[in-house]
Design an enzyme around this catalytic site. Structure first.
Site, PDB file in Angstrom:
ATOM      1  N   LYS A   1       0.885  -1.136   0.023  1.00 33.25           N
ATOM      2  CA  LYS A   1       0.140  -0.107  -0.050  1.00 33.25           C
ATOM      3  C   LYS A   1       1.014   1.098  -0.089  1.00 33.25           C
ATOM      4  CE  LYS A   1      -1.545   2.966   2.295  1.00 33.25           C
ATOM      5  NZ  LYS A   1      -1.670   4.420   2.121  1.00 33.25           N
TER       6      LYS A   1
ATOM      7  N   GLU B   1       9.598   1.396  10.665  1.00 34.30           N
ATOM      8  CA  GLU B   1      10.677   2.469  10.602  1.00 34.30           C
ATOM      9  C   GLU B   1      10.177   3.719  10.613  1.00 34.30           C
ATOM     10  OE1 GLU B   1      12.771   5.270   9.352  1.00 34.30           O
ATOM     11  OE2 GLU B   1      12.704   4.283   7.148  1.00 34.30           O
TER      12      GLU B   1
ATOM     13  N   CYS C   1      13.752  10.888   6.602  1.00 29.74           N
ATOM     14  CA  CYS C   1      14.179  10.510   8.141  1.00 29.74           C
ATOM     15  C   CYS C   1      15.256  10.776   8.590  1.00 29.74           C
ATOM     16  CB  CYS C   1      13.063   9.111   8.405  1.00 29.74           C
ATOM     17  SG  CYS C   1      13.623   7.669   7.298  1.00 29.74           S
TER      18      CYS C   1
ATOM     19  N   GLU D   1      10.544  16.594  14.350  1.00 28.34           N
ATOM     20  CA  GLU D   1      10.946  16.213  13.014  1.00 28.34           C
ATOM     21  C   GLU D   1      10.093  17.133  12.110  1.00 28.34           C
ATOM     22  OE1 GLU D   1      11.591  12.121  10.222  1.00 28.34           O
ATOM     23  OE2 GLU D   1       9.483  12.368  11.180  1.00 28.34           O
TER      24      GLU D   1
END
Length: 490
Positions: free
Chosen positions: A187, A263, A298, A394
């Site tokens: 997906k 992750e 990331c 982040e």
């Protein structure tokens, strides 16, 4: 990279619009969603929108293929050859796939072609070559018994992947899962479904049996939630935000306790010490690391920790590079930084810029949007301190925060002062310092005198709230296999 008029090629590019389920195209229930290019805000195409029914169909196809089909029962070498054929087909379609990625998420074409597609091709080849190199165990036991420890495919894998590296990260999930003998429902993000749908078509062309690799596109969270809750999904692999990762853990608890491998986000520190072997290279790499892929990584070294004695020199070099960087059309091979993935994400990043100014950080350069499309100037702040959002959250954009320190212990404390633990960088000319600080940093990967280096032989993943499990390397197979002990009394 091939010489190409990418704009003209884009006008001729055929884009997929349907799910790929059980070896063929599936239009779904008739609802669609628009895929908008951040390059210019134009609609690229409308894609079938998966809901519960489409996810059920894809999982059922993967379940049949695993329980009754040939794929898990093939000789590993034969599975490996199929993955090598898939790698060859991806390479044949390399230009079109690179163009698709540039259009759907804004990656500069030179990076899409030279980095993203290279990684995807290499990943399928590496696991194709590894497939028949794995061994089981036969521990030494008493003379009247034989013990066997076999590694068997875990079953149906749901893989939910993000938009920032749509084919690379999909390959990191799909290739080892297929090599292990699992079947997969992939997906992709609603922002970048087109390259993943093409991957499904190529897998069937490569000879993978129906149901082995299924791809469902969705314009919202419903399909991901359906995969996470589905009782016939045995393993769920996800790359994305920490907030969504928490949802997948809950879905597992609320369904069949499927294994969930995550992750997640990062707030990676990049430490520059005064004894760095080449300060100019360290500064240039720091700039490249935060502005590459528009900072939508990331692992991006978004916190630069620099010793106060060299802070002015390093910061000046960073600002100079940020102002030189060529921001523009991702289809222009000279472009170094394209648009952010979309207007909503651009708005979030600009919100972080605003908060930095309000909390007292000094904006040295950038911070404003450019032209039509989701473009942002490369941005550098200094006078950043712990407690500011710039230092904690982040951002996932081309925004660098510079923090200073006076001694090594302070640097390590600052580096570890985050809920994340994905990656870190260290620049030093002292071997003992390199070893000691690398051990002290709570991160899944530490780069010394470099950043974002490595290959498929080494694992990738994080600590703390950056997730669990590892992509890449032979260790990735641990996520998609089960250990079985067979004890035979002689």
């Amino acid at each position: 990279m091939i010489s190409e008029d990418w704009v003209a090629r884009a006008e001729r590019l055929a884009l997929p619009a349907q799910h790929h389920i059980d070896g063929g195209d599936e239009p779904g229930g008739g609802t669609t969603f628009k895929v908008v290019s951040p390059r210019d805000g134009q609609v690229l195409t409308e894609v079938a929108d998966a809901g519960q029914a489409e996810v059920d169909a894809a999982v059922a196809a993967a379940r049949r293929a695993f329980d009754h089909g040939p794929w898990p029962r093939l000789a590993p070498a034969e599975r490996g050859r199929a993955l090598l054929r898939l790698a060859d087909l991806i390479e044949e379609r390399r230009a079109d796939l690179a163009l698709t990625i540039s259009l759907e998420m804004g990656k500069p074409i030179k990076d899409a072609y030279g980095i993203e597609l290279r990684a995807a091709i290499s990943t399928f080849r590496w696991y194709g070559q590894l497939a028949d190199k794995l061994t089981d165990e036969s521990p030494h036991t008493a003379p009247d018994a034989l013990a066997l420890v076999t590694r068997e495919p875990a079953g149906v894998v749901g893989a939910v992947v993000p938009w920032n590296f749509p084919l690379t990260i999909a390959s990191w999930k799909v290739a080892p899962a297929l090599a292990a003998g699992c079947t997969v429902v992939l997906k992709p993000s609603e922002c970048s479904p087109l390259s993943a749908l093409t991957l499904g078509l190529l897998a069937t062309q490569a000879g993978l049996p129906p149901g082995v690799l299924n791809v469902v596109a969705a314009g919202g969270p419903a399909a991901g939630r359906a995969l996470g809750l589905h009782p016939d999904v045995d393993v769920l692999a996800f790359t994305g935000s920490t907030a969504v990762g928490r949802h997948f853990m809950r879905y597992s608890a609320d369904s069949n306790l499927k294994r969930v491998w995550l992750e997640l986000g990062g707030k990676s520190p990049n430490i520059i010490l005064p004894d760095a072997p080449d300060l100019d290279r360290a500064a240039a790499t720091a700039a490249w690391g935060i502005f590459f892929n528009q900072g939508e990584m990331c692992t991006a070294p978004s916190r630069l920790l620099v010793h106060s004695s060299i802070a002015d020199r390093v910061t000046e070099a960073l600002v100079t590079r940020a102002r030189e960087l060529r921001v523009g059309d991702p289809l222009d091979p000279a472009t170094e930084m394209g648009p952010l993935v979309g207007e909503a994400h651009l708005g979030r990043v600009l919100g972080h810029v605003k908060s930095g100014i309000e909390e007292g950080a000094r904006l040295l350069t950038g911070g404003a949007r450019r032209q039509t499309g989701s473009y942002l100037e490369p941005t550098v702040f200094d006078h950043v301190v712990l407690g500011m959002r710039l230092a904690r959250e982040e951002i996932f954009g081309p925004v660098l925060s510079v923090l200073t320190f006076d001694d090594l212990d302070e640097a390590v404390t600052l580096a570890n002062a985050t809920e994340y633990g994905l990656a870190a960088g260290l620049w030093t000319g002292d071997l003992s310092t390199a070893h000691q600080v690398s051990r002290a940093l709570r991160a899944g990967t530490v780069w010394v005198n470099c950043y974002e280096e490595g290959d498929l032989t080494v694992p990738f993943g994080g600590m703390k709230q950056s997730g669990s499990g590892r992509d890449k390397s032979a260790h990735a197979l641990e996520k998609y296999t089960e250990l079985k002990t067979t004890w035979i009394q002689l």
